[in-house]
Scaffold this active site. Sequence first.
Site, PDB file in Angstrom:
ATOM      1  CG  ASP A 207      -2.182   1.187  -9.666  1.00 18.40           C
ATOM      2  OD1 ASP A 207      -1.120   1.808  -9.526  1.00 18.40           O
ATOM      3  OD2 ASP A 207      -2.470   0.150  -9.066  1.00 18.40           O
TER       4      ASP A 207
ATOM      5  CG  ASP B 212      13.959  -9.838  -1.902  1.00 21.21           C
ATOM      6  OD1 ASP B 212      12.732  -9.900  -1.672  1.00 21.21           O
ATOM      7  OD2 ASP B 212      14.543  -8.823  -2.319  1.00 21.21           O
TER       8      ASP B 212
ATOM      9  CG  PHE C 101      12.125  -3.216   1.181  1.00 24.18           C
ATOM     10  CD1 PHE C 101      13.135  -2.463   0.602  1.00 24.18           C
ATOM     11  CD2 PHE C 101      10.875  -2.651   1.343  1.00 24.18           C
ATOM     12  CE1 PHE C 101      12.893  -1.174   0.190  1.00 24.18           C
ATOM     13  CE2 PHE C 101      10.627  -1.352   0.943  1.00 24.18           C
ATOM     14  CZ  PHE C 101      11.642  -0.614   0.354  1.00 24.18           C
TER      15      PHE C 101
ATOM     16  CG  ASP D 113      -4.867  -3.708  -8.349  1.00 27.18           C
ATOM     17  OD1 ASP D 113      -4.461  -2.578  -7.978  1.00 27.18           O
ATOM     18  OD2 ASP D 113      -4.124  -4.593  -8.758  1.00 27.18           O
TER      19      ASP D 113
END
Lengths: 581, 690
Positions: free
Chosen positions: B315, B352, B385, B526
């Site tokens: 990843d 944000d 978002f 993970d």
Amino acid sequence: MTVMGVTQILIYLAALVALAKPLGAYMARVYEGSPLWLEKAFGPIERLIYRLSGIDPRAEMAWRTYAAAMLLFNLAGMAVLYLLLRMQGRLPLNPQHMGAMRPDTAFNIAASFSTNTNWQNYSGEASLSYLTQMAGLTVHNFLSAATGMAILAALIRGLKRRLCATVGNFWFDLVRGTLYILLPLSLAFALFLVSQGVVQTFRPYARAALVEGGQPQTIALGPAASQIAIKQLGTNGGGFFNANSAHPFENPTPLSNFFEVLAILVISAALCHTLGEMVGDARQGWALLAAMMIVFVGLLAVCLWAEQAGNPRLAALGVDPRALEAEGGDPLWTQAGGNMEGKETRFGIANSVLWATATTAASNGSVNSMHDSYTPLGGLIPMLMMQLGEVIFGGVGSGLYGMLLFVIVTVFLAGLMVGRTPEYLGKKIGAYEMKMASLGILVPALLVLGGTALGVMNASALAGRANPGAHGLSEILYAFSSMANNNGSAFAGLDANRPFYNLLGGMAMLIGRYWVAIPTLAIAGSLARKRTVPQGPGTLPTHGPLFVCLLIAVVLIVGALTFLPALALGPIVEQLRMMGG
Amino acid sequence: MNGKITRPSLLDPRFLMAGMKESVKRLRPRDQVGNPVMFTVWVGSLLTTALFVQALFGHGEAPAGFIFAVAAWLWFTVLFANYATAAAEGRGKAQARALRAARQSIKARRLKEPRRDATAEEVDAEALRKGDIVLIEAGQAIPADGEIIEGIAYVDESAVTGESAPVIRESGGDRGGVTGGTRVLSDWIVVRVTVDPGESFLDRMIGLVEGARRQKTPNEIALSILLAALTIIFLAVCATLLPMSIYSVREAGAGKVATLTALVALFVCLAPTTIGGLLAAIGIAGMDRLLQANVLATSGRAVEAAGDVDTLLLDKTGTITLGNRQATEFIPAPGVDEKELADAAHLSSLADETPEGRSIVVLAKERFGLRGRDIQPLGARFLPFTAQTRMSGVDLGARTIRKGAADAIGAFVGAQGGRFPAEARVVVETIAKDGGTPLVVADGARVLGVIRLKDVLKGGIAERFAELRRMGIKTVMITGDNPLTAAAIAAEAGVDDFLAEATPEKKLELIRQCQTEGRLVAMTCDGTNYAPALAQADVAVAINDGAQAAKEAGNMVDLDSNPTKLVEIVRIGKQLLITRGALTTFSVANDVAKYFAIIPAVFASTYPQLGALNVMRLATPQSAILSAVIFNALIIIALIPLAIKGVRYRAVSAARLLRDNVLLYGVGGLIAPFLGIKLIDVLLTALRLA
């Protein structure tokens, strides 16, 4: 050693290697079912055979079906041969009126010829009719050889296929192996042998009046050339005459000798290339051929040295075994010297030793000299060749599949030592393959040791010896090494036509053949079902010199560790005695 | 690692004593039958002991003292092999004790309903079943592995990880997994138990290091078969020697038939006792080494498979790069001031809370000193978002400030009659090509410019990948980024390949495709969304910080949460196989010398000429046999440290590794016993023991 002798051996080796590639590539095409030029001639026969026997040659078989077909076919063949031997007295083509074989003798012969062993407990010219020789033995020479090659073809397919449940069709492999490989080669070779003077006739034995009068001499004849061609090519080895290829009607000229000894190894050597060709990596085939060649040349050199050195006891009596240069010192005309007991003077040391080593390296067993008369060390070499499991060239097909069992053990050890689950040609070697490979290596060794142990305790077996003491042990050990490993070579001295050797030996031949063949097919089936792991930098290359050395080491160490104690009590102590006194 | 578990030294006297006791206890037949090689030695020991007793009564085949010496050393051979296994298990057990101590006498408060204020009852941790809900408050220990369904807490996981800094665990997301035996330091959490007693990760690991529940791995089984085959061959060799010896004595009319004692001694020397005796120890020690590297494994099979891994999927986020992307630059559109762009970006990011958003605020502050502003009075409305809009922003009265992906902003300005400037598009492409992420800022119909977000690589990551490549492992980076960005990061980090715009389905498909090609795939990650992929991978290393679902799907958990730990795991897997291979080779190579010692000794009385094979010039037949047997027993003891520590593995080509190991263990194994047996013979003779 004479210059001539060494030169002939070098020419022999060169010819063997040169033939491996074209013949190997051709055989690959035969088993892959690719179009062949010979199909023009034999194609109709091939199709006729399939049609008459109701076989679909394209129907794929799982390994169990394949093994069952192979076993049933061999069993049927063995039964027919047994009946033929028992009833030959009442059948045609029997000008000498040979009677029926004893049941134990017939069983041994039937087992011997259907397992490609060709151990002979009889004297051909004194006990077999022409029909038995041709329809019984010669037919089996073809079929047992084709069976061995078919099993190898199945194993190679197993290595090559991925995620596949089948390994080919036994009938397809059997018919094509016979029609396109063995038959054409034998045909050509038989014609060549006839040209050299090998007999081929249905006429009764000739009788010749002797100059000194008395009883006229009987000269054995028969359809020999056709049988000798396949007995050499198919690593069968069962001679038409008792003296085998030491007999002038089986092996009349230096040229016939050269090609007969070449024929012993040529198919087995070429099959290495067939493997490389079929798996799409020629280097793999060359690596196996290299391993075989190195062991072969090494042991050949030892045997050659031992025979050339001769017997120091005789030398002490004034019989000089050294090579003597002729007057004028021209090395081409050197008198060979060495231990010539049991050897034809026309073949000399080099050609006799080359034959002895080749015939035991391959599971051929034909002879042109008597191994019993070799020096102890010289006689140890043919014995060791068989005890290595008939994997140095070995029988056609069976030699290479036996070698592949050793390859599996070798890649297993090597794989562990580089920290990867072992793989060969991209196939992972797991517990199942190890179990089957161990079985294939274990069984013949146990048969040799067990048979010898029983032999030295059995009164009848001991009575069959030609010599007492250590050499007697060598004779019995040699016999079981030969039978259990399906070689068929005999250590001349032993009188083996006794119920003990016939029955125990017959069992050893059957077990030694099929208890290796069935595990081999099981491995083929298991490998075919697996995926192929792609090669990467962590993959151990199995074509390099390092792997070849390791493979040789495994073959030699397993063989040596198994047989060293027995050999110590036989040929080794004989040799030490001869040298030390 | 901070040495939280003291691993006993092999020479620690208490440890030695415990091992010896255990070795004697394991002489029971049922402890021996599992290992065919050592079982045959055990039978041989019994047989020679019986022969010794017979000799005591005056009917012996050889002097009683000699038979006693052989019998004693055969028993030592079995004991030494037992000791090797006991020593390896002992070290594992010490570790398991420490792990288990963390879980002792924990009480749990089981809740009737999954709410903090539901009625609770006090139960033993052992009584908890899968699906039970428990409440854990500050200062209490977590009773079992589980998943947080409510609350957030600081957890001290040092008991299992050895890491002293507490970590945050909270419901939802990827940090919701907790491990039994760890301790809550602050606040409270409600946890749903995910395992039944005896099935937790810790339980499984304890089972593996203790050896009790250890099952043989596939490769170990294959090796056992080979060893059993060798044992059968040598058994046949020695058994058939008796008739051959009888024959030889009769024929030669001299000497004595080989004694049973000598034949048993020969057999034990030939049988692969070195590897047979150490095989179990090697396997257990391998698991122990893994634990030392702070990795929990649930099966030995996975560790072995790790040695074979040829493709590693990683990843990107958190593995190759440091957590999140950071804003590094404001690039204004033509005719726009950089400060105006920064101001708009700052405004849109104030609320944000994503790491990217925070990094924009930080950058604006650094570049133009823009501070946090209270914008509530301005009637600001924040748009977070979402996956649908793929942009976020703020509405300030008539102003509509948006930031997001280039195509999303393009559509946004287009809808309001605006135009996406060509210059800005060039900038977007350049940033993407360099491996950054372009974030376009627009105010109404006007595009203000582009923010460059960049991934920051973890230190030393490129070297790790180079090492993996030398090991023959292909690395593949998985990322949700677009192909351009992914390619740039892949090049910078030095991975071999990448999968861009990855979705869970695409990840799964990639693994399946690799496996179809015959590759063995390892994966380390993970997130919960990786769980299906983890379950599919052959070796799946979950991160301890990660989601419980990921931990359950994986077959290993890395307690250090260090994603490049796989290098270590692969090394341990390979070491395990190499150690087995090296000792097998050594064991078999040893046999050659033993033949040269024993064969002349046994048969020289019949055939004095065989004395020529006594190349070591051993003093007497008895000293020769005894020396070989003693060497055979002592070599087991001598190799215990190697079996437990493992043969060194270096990342070099397979051919070179093989050559080195064959030279060391094959050729070395051929030579060493000649020296060793001679030395023992000299000692025995000097001490007049034989």
